[in-house]
Write an enzyme that holds these catalytic residues in place. Structure first.
Site, PDB file in Angstrom:
ATOM      1  N   HIS A 210       0.767  -1.311  -0.002  1.00 25.71           N
ATOM      2  CA  HIS A 210       0.105  -0.036  -0.017  1.00 25.71           C
ATOM      3  C   HIS A 210       0.730   1.327   0.045  1.00 25.71           C
ATOM      4  O   HIS A 210       0.354   2.399  -0.006  1.00 25.71           O
ATOM      5  CB  HIS A 210      -0.925   0.071   1.249  1.00 25.71           C
ATOM      6  CG  HIS A 210      -0.289   0.224   2.464  1.00 25.71           C
ATOM      7  ND1 HIS A 210       0.455  -0.626   3.296  1.00 25.71           N
ATOM      8  CD2 HIS A 210       0.001   1.547   3.237  1.00 25.71           C
ATOM      9  CE1 HIS A 210       1.104  -0.217   4.296  1.00 25.71           C
ATOM     10  NE2 HIS A 210       0.923   1.141   4.294  1.00 25.71           N
TER      11      HIS A 210
HETATM   12  C1  UD1 Z   1      -1.912   5.863   5.678  1.00 25.26           C
HETATM   13  C2  UD1 Z   1      -0.613   6.356   6.137  1.00 25.26           C
HETATM   14  C3  UD1 Z   1       0.570   5.052   5.901  1.00 25.26           C
HETATM   15  C4  UD1 Z   1       0.282   4.020   6.669  1.00 25.26           C
HETATM   16  C5  UD1 Z   1      -1.192   3.619   6.236  1.00 25.26           C
HETATM   17  C6  UD1 Z   1      -1.791   2.374   7.082  1.00 25.26           C
HETATM   18  C7  UD1 Z   1      -0.034   8.628   5.814  1.00 25.26           C
HETATM   19  C8  UD1 Z   1       0.822   9.648   4.789  1.00 25.26           C
HETATM   20  N1  UD1 Z   1       0.105   7.432   5.219  1.00 25.26           N
HETATM   21  O1  UD1 Z   1      -1.778   5.458   4.212  1.00 25.26           O
HETATM   22  O2  UD1 Z   1       1.729   5.770   6.589  1.00 25.26           O
HETATM   23  O3  UD1 Z   1       1.294   2.799   6.536  1.00 25.26           O
HETATM   24  O4  UD1 Z   1      -2.160   4.709   6.526  1.00 25.26           O
HETATM   25  O5  UD1 Z   1      -2.506   1.559   6.269  1.00 25.26           O
HETATM   26  O6  UD1 Z   1      -0.635   9.078   6.673  1.00 25.26           O
HETATM   27  N2  UD1 Z   1      -9.336   4.801   1.941  1.00 25.26           N
HETATM   28  C9  UD1 Z   1     -10.513   4.121   2.032  1.00 25.26           C
HETATM   29  N3  UD1 Z   1     -10.934   3.768   3.472  1.00 25.26           N
HETATM   30  C10 UD1 Z   1     -10.122   4.259   4.393  1.00 25.26           C
HETATM   31  C11 UD1 Z   1      -8.815   5.011   4.349  1.00 25.26           C
HETATM   32  C12 UD1 Z   1      -8.278   5.212   3.095  1.00 25.26           C
HETATM   33  O7  UD1 Z   1     -10.988   3.803   1.148  1.00 25.26           O
HETATM   34  O8  UD1 Z   1     -10.666   3.990   5.530  1.00 25.26           O
HETATM   35  C13 UD1 Z   1      -8.467   5.028   0.577  1.00 25.26           C
HETATM   36  C14 UD1 Z   1      -9.235   6.413  -0.005  1.00 25.26           C
HETATM   37  O9  UD1 Z   1      -8.997   6.260  -1.358  1.00 25.26           O
HETATM   38  C15 UD1 Z   1      -7.762   7.228   0.306  1.00 25.26           C
HETATM   39  C16 UD1 Z   1      -6.760   6.175   0.156  1.00 25.26           C
HETATM   40  O10 UD1 Z   1      -7.373   4.828   0.626  1.00 25.26           O
HETATM   41  O11 UD1 Z   1      -7.649   8.323  -0.857  1.00 25.26           O
HETATM   42  C17 UD1 Z   1      -5.338   6.635   1.187  1.00 25.26           C
HETATM   43  O12 UD1 Z   1      -5.706   6.570   2.305  1.00 25.26           O
HETATM   44  P1  UD1 Z   1      -4.795   7.542   3.235  1.00 25.26           P
HETATM   45  O13 UD1 Z   1      -5.169   7.530   4.620  1.00 25.26           O
HETATM   46  O14 UD1 Z   1      -4.146   8.703   2.527  1.00 25.26           O
HETATM   47  O15 UD1 Z   1      -3.358   6.803   3.154  1.00 25.26           O
HETATM   48  P2  UD1 Z   1      -2.939   5.266   3.282  1.00 25.26           P
HETATM   49  O16 UD1 Z   1      -2.438   4.872   1.988  1.00 25.26           O
HETATM   50  O17 UD1 Z   1      -4.167   4.409   4.036  1.00 25.26           O
HETATM   51  N1  UDP Z   2      -3.208  -5.851   9.118  1.00 25.95           N
HETATM   52  C1  UDP Z   2      -4.680  -6.264   9.347  1.00 25.95           C
HETATM   53  N2  UDP Z   2      -5.156  -6.671   8.316  1.00 25.95           N
HETATM   54  C2  UDP Z   2      -4.870  -6.636   6.865  1.00 25.95           C
HETATM   55  C3  UDP Z   2      -3.468  -6.129   6.636  1.00 25.95           C
HETATM   56  C4  UDP Z   2      -2.816  -5.854   7.717  1.00 25.95           C
HETATM   57  O1  UDP Z   2      -4.862  -6.263  10.385  1.00 25.95           O
HETATM   58  O2  UDP Z   2      -5.438  -7.119   5.882  1.00 25.95           O
HETATM   59  C5  UDP Z   2      -2.578  -5.463  10.042  1.00 25.95           C
HETATM   60  C6  UDP Z   2      -1.238  -6.019  10.225  1.00 25.95           C
HETATM   61  O3  UDP Z   2      -1.252  -7.133  11.114  1.00 25.95           O
HETATM   62  C7  UDP Z   2      -0.147  -5.095  10.854  1.00 25.95           C
HETATM   63  C8  UDP Z   2      -0.995  -3.636  10.432  1.00 25.95           C
HETATM   64  O4  UDP Z   2      -1.981  -4.053   9.799  1.00 25.95           O
HETATM   65  O5  UDP Z   2      -0.323  -4.940  12.522  1.00 25.95           O
HETATM   66  C9  UDP Z   2      -0.052  -3.152   9.531  1.00 25.95           C
HETATM   67  O6  UDP Z   2      -0.642  -2.030   8.926  1.00 25.95           O
HETATM   68  P1  UDP Z   2      -0.332  -1.369   7.485  1.00 25.95           P
HETATM   69  O7  UDP Z   2       0.357  -2.360   6.549  1.00 25.95           O
HETATM   70  O8  UDP Z   2      -1.587  -0.858   6.882  1.00 25.95           O
HETATM   71  O9  UDP Z   2       0.472  -0.060   7.956  1.00 25.95           O
HETATM   72  P2  UDP Z   2       2.105   0.118   8.297  1.00 25.95           P
HETATM   73  O10 UDP Z   2       2.432  -0.702   9.164  1.00 25.95           O
HETATM   74  O11 UDP Z   2       2.958   0.073   6.864  1.00 25.95           O
HETATM   75  O12 UDP Z   2       2.022   1.598   8.703  1.00 25.95           O
END
Ligand code: UD1
Ligand code: UDP
Length: 364
Positions: A210
């Site tokens: 992601h």
């Molecule tokens: C964010 C964090 C990243 C973290 C990740 C965990 C920042 C800059 N990024 O990335 O560091 O690793 O969360 O998963 O803070 N969306 C949904 N539903 C949701 C959330 C997001 O559909 O509940 C979709 C939307 O289209 C959104 C996109 O995901 O535009 C990205 O969401 P965003 O919160 O901007 O960043 P993440 O990629 O989730």
């Molecule tokens: N995770 C989860 N369900 C999923 C994928 C990941 O519960 O389908 C959990 C995973 O066990 C870990 C956390 O989400 O604890 C990691 O989150 P993510 O990869 O979104 O963010 P990052 O750690 O890169 O910030």
């Protein structure tokens, strides 16, 4: 509620923050402390947010700012605005943030400017790659924090090199170890995801991806997807890919396809943990997943050019392969039969308790 103890506001907003703050929340509950949870609403879909409160049996946040998605400036600005308003009302002694998201940076900045103490859980991680939004967030959060809870000695050294005063830094271990230990047995009792998906232990690959710098760039995302197809062909094993909403959206926008790979909605933590623990090997660009595989004794292949978790490379649980299809296949071949005798470098599973112990008896 303990008399005379600190009032703590826990600010969180995304999947990994909910999971990694859960041991801190449990420690507050156990110690009967005065605390509240402020949810920014950065993540809001059921499977990125509420499922974790339900599965981990966490109390509902007192405040939800509902900021949702947006550009970096938009999301960061909205979080700062909302957090400031709530903090003026709640008046905590200290706020806690965890990790490196926009929620973390904006929450920490808003609090620091109100002269409220800031504690950063998982401080001191560095990829030394400023193209990652998370790297900027970590640096800013660390440098406005008063309490830096570094997960490892290495993270502490990163902070010292940047001039952070030593008496602000506490090496506590990473709360993800607590979360894994606390939930692995619960997962065994409550879910049977292998049966649900028709999988056999150690006979499937698990994937997550992601990162913005991967999935928002067509060539890199395509490389990852082609790499997954290659390993499915080569090993004839199921490849399970619970897909982050950002990635699903980009695959659609770029018109990419994915054959032979099982794509699911994101899973709850109990289900994901069970899948991880039983996987033959995990491919990921997630920070938390690099740590969890290391803790669980499962080999990991990281789909990035660098990592802020170098401890995993040092103990040999993880390798970095980038996003080119041949490199991904090469990496999987190298790690497929890896002996899992490494030691977990992320602590003993008591980080949450340690953090609360440090804060509990402070005079504010
Ligand atoms: C964010 C964090 C990243 C973290 C990740 C965990 C920042 C800059 N990024 O990335 O560091 O690793 O969360 O998963 O803070 N969306 C949904 N539903 C949701 C959330 C997001 O559909 O509940 C979709 C939307 O289209 C959104 C996109 O995901 O535009 C990205 O969401 P965003 O919160 O901007 O960043 P993440 O990629 O989730
Ligand atoms: N995770 C989860 N369900 C999923 C994928 C990941 O519960 O389908 C959990 C995973 O066990 C870990 C956390 O989400 O604890 C990691 O989150 P993510 O990869 O979104 O963010 P990052 O750690 O890169 O910030």
């Amino acid at each position: 509620m303990q008399k005379g103890s600190a009032m703590i506001a826990i600010i969180l907003g995304t999947r990994p923050e909910i999971i990694k703050m859960s041991p801190v929340i449990r420690a507050c509950e156990k110690q009967n402390l005065d605390y509240c949870i402020i949810h920014t609403g950065q993540h809001y879909s059921y499977e990125m947010d509420r499922v974790f409160f339900e599965e981990l049996e966490l109390p509902q946040p007192e405040y939800n700012l509902d900021v949702g998605s947006g550009t970096h400036a938009e999301q960061t600005g909205k979080i700062m605005f909302g957090v400031e308003r709530v903090l003026k009302n709640v008046k905590p002694d200290i706020i806690l943030v965890e990790g490196d998201t926009n929620t973390v940076m904006a929450g920490a900045l808003a609090a620091a400017k109100l002269h409220i103490k800031v504690g950063h859980v998982e401080a001191g991680l560095r990829s030394y790659d400023r193209r990652m939004p998370e790297e900027i967030n970590r640096i800013v959060a660390d440098h406005v924090s008063d309490y830096l809870f570094a997960p490892t000695e290495k993270a502490k050294q990163n902070l010292l090199r940047e001039g952070v005063e030593e008496d602000k830094i506490f090496v506590t271990g990473n709360t993800i170890v607590d979360a894994v230990y606390q939930n692995l047995e619960i997962a065994k009792r409550k879910v049977n995801v292998l049966k649900d998906l028709g999988l056999k232990p150690k006979e499937y690959f698990l994937v997550t991806a992601h990162r913005q710098e991967n999935v928002d760039v067509k060539e890199r995302l395509k490389g990852i997807l082609k790499g997954l197809e290659l390993i499915h062909e080569e090993f004839s094993m199921p490849v399970i890919f619970p897909i982050h909403p950002r990635t699903r959206k980009r695959i659609r926008e770029f018109g990419l396809s994915l054959d032979g790979v099982t794509v699911n909605d994101p899973l709850g933590f109990l289900e994901f943990l069970q899948l991880e623990a039983n996987a033959r090997l995990v491919l990921t660009d997630s920070g938390g997943v690099q740590e969890e595989t290391c803790i669980l004794g499962v080999p990991c292949v990281t789909l990035r050019d660098n990592t802020e978790r170098p401890e995993t490379l040092e103990v040999g649980s993880n390798i970095i392969v980038g996003t080119k299809r041949e490199k991904i296949l090469e990496g999987v071949k190298l790690m497929f039969n890896k002996e899992n005798s490494w030691e977990n470098p992320f602590g003993d599973g008591r980080a949450g308790e340690r953090i609360i112990e440090i804060l509990k008896n402070k005079r504010w």
